[in-house]
Design a protein around this motif. Structure first.
Motif, PDB file in Angstrom:
ATOM      1  N   ALA A   1      54.615  33.821  18.609  1.00 53.05           N
ATOM      2  CA  ALA A   1      54.467  33.148  17.315  1.00 53.05           C
ATOM      3  C   ALA A   1      53.433  33.835  16.434  1.00 53.05           C
ATOM      4  O   ALA A   1      53.648  34.028  15.239  1.00 53.05           O
ATOM      5  N   VAL A   2      52.306  34.215  17.005  1.00 55.69           N
ATOM      6  CA  VAL A   2      51.200  34.770  16.228  1.00 55.69           C
ATOM      7  C   VAL A   2      51.477  36.220  15.837  1.00 55.69           C
ATOM      8  O   VAL A   2      51.179  36.635  14.719  1.00 55.69           O
ATOM      9  N   GLY A   3      52.054  36.977  16.754  1.00 54.30           N
ATOM     10  CA  GLY A   3      52.326  38.383  16.457  1.00 54.30           C
ATOM     11  C   GLY A   3      51.051  39.137  16.133  1.00 54.30           C
ATOM     12  O   GLY A   3      50.031  38.972  16.798  1.00 54.30           O
ATOM     13  N   ILE A   4      51.075  39.929  15.072  1.00 52.94           N
ATOM     14  CA  ILE A   4      49.884  40.695  14.674  1.00 52.94           C
ATOM     15  C   ILE A   4      48.916  39.837  13.861  1.00 52.94           C
ATOM     16  O   ILE A   4      47.809  40.270  13.568  1.00 52.94           O
ATOM     17  N   ASP A   5      49.324  38.667  13.467  1.00 46.23           N
ATOM     18  CA  ASP A   5      48.497  37.690  12.749  1.00 46.23           C
ATOM     19  C   ASP A   5      47.859  38.274  11.492  1.00 46.23           C
ATOM     20  O   ASP A   5      46.643  38.227  11.304  1.00 46.23           O
ATOM     21  N   LEU A   6      48.693  38.780  10.620  1.00 44.86           N
ATOM     22  CA  LEU A   6      48.209  39.369   9.372  1.00 44.86           C
ATOM     23  C   LEU A   6      47.451  38.343   8.530  1.00 44.86           C
ATOM     24  O   LEU A   6      46.393  38.656   7.965  1.00 44.86           O
ATOM     25  N   LYS A   7      47.964  37.113   8.475  1.00 39.65           N
ATOM     26  CA  LYS A   7      47.286  36.067   7.705  1.00 39.65           C
ATOM     27  C   LYS A   7      45.879  35.796   8.241  1.00 39.65           C
ATOM     28  O   LYS A   7      44.936  35.628   7.475  1.00 39.65           O
ATOM     29  N   GLY A   8      45.746  35.776   9.548  1.00 39.99           N
ATOM     30  CA  GLY A   8      44.439  35.560  10.155  1.00 39.99           C
ATOM     31  C   GLY A   8      43.470  36.682   9.836  1.00 39.99           C
ATOM     32  O   GLY A   8      42.297  36.442   9.533  1.00 39.99           O
ATOM     33  N   LYS A   9      43.952  37.913   9.884  1.00 36.57           N
ATOM     34  CA  LYS A   9      43.098  39.069   9.581  1.00 36.57           C
ATOM     35  C   LYS A   9      42.693  39.084   8.110  1.00 36.57           C
ATOM     36  O   LYS A   9      41.541  39.391   7.779  1.00 36.57           O
ATOM     37  N   ILE A  10      43.619  38.749   7.233  1.00 33.55           N
ATOM     38  CA  ILE A  10      43.291  38.683   5.801  1.00 33.55           C
ATOM     39  C   ILE A  10      42.253  37.592   5.555  1.00 33.55           C
ATOM     40  O   ILE A  10      41.322  37.779   4.771  1.00 33.55           O
ATOM     41  N   SER A  11      42.394  36.459   6.245  1.00 34.06           N
ATOM     42  CA  SER A  11      41.426  35.364   6.103  1.00 34.06           C
ATOM     43  C   SER A  11      40.027  35.812   6.496  1.00 34.06           C
ATOM     44  O   SER A  11      39.052  35.531   5.787  1.00 34.06           O
ATOM     45  N   LEU A  12      39.924  36.491   7.622  1.00 31.79           N
ATOM     46  CA  LEU A  12      38.617  37.015   8.054  1.00 31.79           C
ATOM     47  C   LEU A  12      38.040  37.965   7.007  1.00 31.79           C
ATOM     48  O   LEU A  12      36.849  37.924   6.701  1.00 31.79           O
ATOM     49  N   GLY A  13      38.900  38.802   6.434  1.00 33.29           N
ATOM     50  CA  GLY A  13      38.466  39.730   5.398  1.00 33.29           C
ATOM     51  C   GLY A  13      37.939  39.007   4.164  1.00 33.29           C
ATOM     52  O   GLY A  13      36.912  39.401   3.590  1.00 33.29           O
ATOM     53  N   PHE A  14      38.626  37.947   3.760  1.00 32.04           N
ATOM     54  CA  PHE A  14      38.163  37.158   2.608  1.00 32.04           C
ATOM     55  C   PHE A  14      36.834  36.462   2.915  1.00 32.04           C
ATOM     56  O   PHE A  14      35.968  36.375   2.039  1.00 32.04           O
ATOM     57  N   ASP A  15      36.682  35.971   4.143  1.00 33.18           N
ATOM     58  CA  ASP A  15      35.402  35.351   4.515  1.00 33.18           C
ATOM     59  C   ASP A  15      34.263  36.359   4.401  1.00 33.18           C
ATOM     60  O   ASP A  15      33.216  36.072   3.808  1.00 33.18           O
ATOM     61  N   VAL A  16      34.465  37.535   4.973  1.00 32.36           N
ATOM     62  CA  VAL A  16      33.437  38.574   4.934  1.00 32.36           C
ATOM     63  C   VAL A  16      33.182  39.006   3.487  1.00 32.36           C
ATOM     64  O   VAL A  16      32.026  39.156   3.069  1.00 32.36           O
ATOM     65  N   ALA A  17      34.242  39.179   2.708  1.00 30.99           N
ATOM     66  CA  ALA A  17      34.085  39.571   1.301  1.00 30.99           C
ATOM     67  C   ALA A  17      33.302  38.516   0.529  1.00 30.99           C
ATOM     68  O   ALA A  17      32.446  38.847  -0.305  1.00 30.99           O
ATOM     69  N   GLY A  18      33.576  37.249   0.806  1.00 30.15           N
ATOM     70  CA  GLY A  18      32.851  36.177   0.138  1.00 30.15           C
ATOM     71  C   GLY A  18      31.372  36.195   0.463  1.00 30.15           C
ATOM     72  O   GLY A  18      30.519  36.094  -0.434  1.00 30.15           O
ATOM     73  N   ILE A  19      31.061  36.342   1.726  1.00 29.89           N
ATOM     74  CA  ILE A  19      29.658  36.373   2.156  1.00 29.89           C
ATOM     75  C   ILE A  19      28.941  37.566   1.521  1.00 29.89           C
ATOM     76  O   ILE A  19      27.850  37.425   0.960  1.00 29.89           O
ATOM     77  N   LEU A  20      29.570  38.736   1.593  1.00 32.34           N
ATOM     78  CA  LEU A  20      28.947  39.942   1.030  1.00 32.34           C
ATOM     79  C   LEU A  20      28.803  39.843  -0.491  1.00 32.34           C
ATOM     80  O   LEU A  20      27.799  40.303  -1.050  1.00 32.34           O
ATOM     81  N   SER A  21      29.774  39.233  -1.154  1.00 29.40           N
ATOM     82  CA  SER A  21      29.679  39.045  -2.608  1.00 29.40           C
ATOM     83  C   SER A  21      28.490  38.178  -2.966  1.00 29.40           C
ATOM     84  O   SER A  21      27.722  38.509  -3.877  1.00 29.40           O
ATOM     85  N   ALA A  22      28.340  37.076  -2.262  1.00 32.86           N
ATOM     86  CA  ALA A  22      27.219  36.173  -2.545  1.00 32.86           C
ATOM     87  C   ALA A  22      25.880  36.846  -2.262  1.00 32.86           C
ATOM     88  O   ALA A  22      24.892  36.577  -2.947  1.00 32.86           O
ATOM     89  N   LEU A  23      25.854  37.713  -1.274  1.00 32.48           N
ATOM     90  CA  LEU A  23      24.604  38.391  -0.902  1.00 32.48           C
ATOM     91  C   LEU A  23      24.242  39.557  -1.814  1.00 32.48           C
ATOM     92  O   LEU A  23      23.062  39.831  -2.017  1.00 32.48           O
TER      93      LEU A  23
END
Length: 192
Positions: A128-150
């Motif tokens: 069901a999960v496969g390569i989990d592209l959505k999950g990886k993109i979500s992690l990227g957005f989280d990191v981008a958000g944190i770095l943007s705020a910092l």
């Protein structure tokens, strides 16, 4: 547990002192927005967690510990949501909120990994999960958000608003129903 987390968050909202819409916006407006964002986040985890465990054949100690790590991260959401709201989107609370969201996302990925490792590469969850592209993109957005705020406009709020936009983008991405687990669950249900 996730229903309790949502309930705790709503208890943080203050009722307006007046009876007009402007009183609501002035007293609770920011709180309502951050509550809504966090409510949807926790609700999405709740739904995905529910679907994930429909595909789990056996719950081991490792799965329990990984699940506990996810619940720990999610249990902090009411605190970080209240801090963002009360600070009116100051940099440090937004960064900590982002770290909290990133922690929950990582904990969920670890939970899936532990389940898949336990059940093997042919497990229903792995299919069901496969390569989990959505999950990886979500992690990227989280990191981008944190770095943007910092790093962006440290004395202003541009980086903070970019961070919040990243966190909202994750919610928008996941609100669109993810049919992967439902599809695999139906296959295994009809095979039995």
């Amino acid at each position: 547990m996730l229903a309790i987390i949502i309930t705790i968050m709503v208890l943080e909202l203050r009722a307006p002192e007046g009876h007009d819409l402007s009183d609501l916006v002035h007293t609770t407006g920011v709180g309502l927005l951050t509550y809504l964002l966090s409510f949807v986040y926790v609700g999405l985890y709740w739904a995905n967690h529910h679907h994930t465990f429909h595909l789990v054949r056996r719950v081991s100690g490792g799965v329990l510990w990984a699940n506990l790590a996810l619940l720990f991260c999610l249990s902090l959401v009411p605190f970080t949501t209240a801090w963002v709201s009360e600070s009116r989107f100051e940099q440090t609370p937004v960064v900590i909120y982002g770290v909290n969201l990133l922690g929950a996302a990582v904990a969920y990925v670890v939970l899936q990994w532990v389940i898949i490792r336990q059940e093997g590469p042919e497990s229903p969850l792995h299919q069901a999960v496969g390569i989990d592209l959505k999950g990886k993109i979500s992690l990227g957005f989280d990191v981008a958000g944190i770095l943007s705020a910092l790093t962006i406009d440290r004395s202003g709020h541009v980086g903070v608003w970019i961070a919040m936009a990243c966190f909202v983008a994750i919610v928008i991405m996941w609100v669109v129903p993810d049919r992967r687990i439902d599809r695999v669950f139906r296959q295994y249900e009809t095979a039995d």
